[in-house]
Scaffold this motif. Structure first.
Motif, short mmCIF file in Angstrom:
data_model
loop_
_atom_site.label_atom_id
_atom_site.label_comp_id
_atom_site.label_asym_id
_atom_site.label_seq_id
_atom_site.Cartn_x
_atom_site.Cartn_y
_atom_site.Cartn_z
N ASN A 167 12.43 -58.88 33.05
CA ASN A 167 13.02 -60.25 33.11
C ASN A 167 13.29 -60.60 34.49
N GLY A 168 13.63 -59.58 35.47
CA GLY A 168 13.92 -59.75 36.66
C GLY A 168 12.90 -59.63 37.70
N SER A 169 11.56 -59.48 37.37
CA SER A 169 10.56 -59.12 38.04
C SER A 169 9.91 -60.51 38.72
N ALA A 170 9.76 -60.78 40.06
CA ALA A 170 9.21 -61.87 40.82
C ALA A 170 7.71 -61.89 40.55
N LEU A 171 7.09 -60.68 39.87
CA LEU A 171 5.46 -60.59 40.03
C LEU A 171 5.12 -61.10 38.26
N THR A 172 5.83 -61.70 37.76
CA THR A 172 5.58 -62.39 36.11
C THR A 172 5.04 -63.71 36.47
N VAL A 173 3.53 -63.84 35.95
CA VAL A 173 3.10 -65.08 36.17
C VAL A 173 2.48 -65.46 34.77
N ALA A 183 0.86 -67.91 31.59
CA ALA A 183 -0.14 -68.77 31.82
C ALA A 183 0.55 -70.29 31.68
N ASN A 184 -0.42 -71.23 32.40
CA ASN A 184 0.13 -72.43 32.56
C ASN A 184 0.94 -73.14 31.38
N ASP A 185 0.42 -72.82 30.12
CA ASP A 185 0.94 -73.34 28.95
C ASP A 185 1.94 -72.63 28.16
N GLU A 186 2.37 -71.48 28.86
CA GLU A 186 3.37 -70.62 28.39
C GLU A 186 4.84 -70.94 28.96
N PHE A 187 5.96 -70.79 28.30
CA PHE A 187 7.21 -70.84 28.75
C PHE A 187 7.53 -69.72 29.70
N ASP A 188 8.10 -70.36 31.02
CA ASP A 188 8.39 -69.25 31.90
C ASP A 188 9.68 -68.68 31.94
N LEU A 189 10.00 -67.74 31.42
CA LEU A 189 11.24 -67.04 30.98
C LEU A 189 12.21 -66.71 32.22
N VAL A 190 11.40 -66.00 33.14
CA VAL A 190 12.02 -65.59 34.42
C VAL A 190 12.51 -66.72 34.94
N GLY A 195 11.72 -56.74 27.47
CA GLY A 195 11.06 -57.60 28.51
C GLY A 195 10.87 -59.08 28.25
N ALA A 196 10.24 -60.00 29.22
CA ALA A 196 10.35 -61.21 29.24
C ALA A 196 9.43 -61.69 28.16
N TYR A 197 8.31 -60.87 28.02
CA TYR A 197 7.07 -61.36 27.08
C TYR A 197 6.66 -60.09 26.28
N GLY A 198 6.19 -60.38 25.00
CA GLY A 198 5.68 -59.39 24.35
C GLY A 198 6.78 -59.18 22.88
N LYS A 199 7.89 -59.64 23.17
CA LYS A 199 8.98 -59.48 22.10
C LYS A 199 9.90 -60.73 22.08
N GLN A 200 10.37 -61.23 20.92
CA GLN A 200 11.23 -62.37 20.96
C GLN A 200 12.40 -62.16 21.48
#
Length: 128
Positions: free
Chosen positions: A46-52, A54-61, A10-15
């Motif tokens: 990674n393809g989910s439009a519902l991933t939001v 935090a403002n200080d995190e990299f937006d991988l999607v 997934g986009a978050y939780g693992k590198q």
């Protein structure tokens, strides 16, 4: 050389998804061609439009979307894996009687045949 990447997390939780993105940026900078990124298993998130993030995190999607647009890269989520994980394009949502879709813009849903074709036609397929 021409490449396809396979992303399994997934986009978050693992590198590994972020590592795949950084690898993609690097190979494009070196003049190689990135034809497609195939998101499989949990990678379909990674393809989910519902991933939001935090403002200080990299937006991988969003980063995948920009990369695809700037370099004409296909972003494909495995349709079977995506359906199991609740990531649906509009046609899949309609087919299953759901009111909404949540596949992010720039992503498409594809079958494993697309990955098989990439394995036959690309110089390299790299899995993350």
């Amino acid at each position: 050389m021409s490449y396809t990447l396979v992303v399994n997390s997934g986009a978050y939780g693992k590198q590994s998804s972020r590592s795949a993105y950084l690898f993609a940026k690097s190979l494009l900078k070196q003049g190689h061609t990135l034809t497609s990124v195939f998101f499989y298993q949990d990678g379909v998130h990674n393809g989910s439009a519902l991933t939001v993030p935090a403002n200080d995190e990299f937006d991988l999607v969003k980063a995948w979307q920009v990369l695809a647009q700037e370099h004409s890269v296909r972003l494909e989520t495995c349709v079977a894996a995506a359906l199991r994980r609740g990531v649906l394009g509009q046609s899949e949502a309609e087919q299953h009687g759901l009111e909404q879709a949540n596949l992010a813009a720039g992503f498409s849903q594809a079958g494993l045949g697309s990955l098989a074709e990439a394995m036959l036609t690309q110089d390299r397929v790299v899995q993350f």
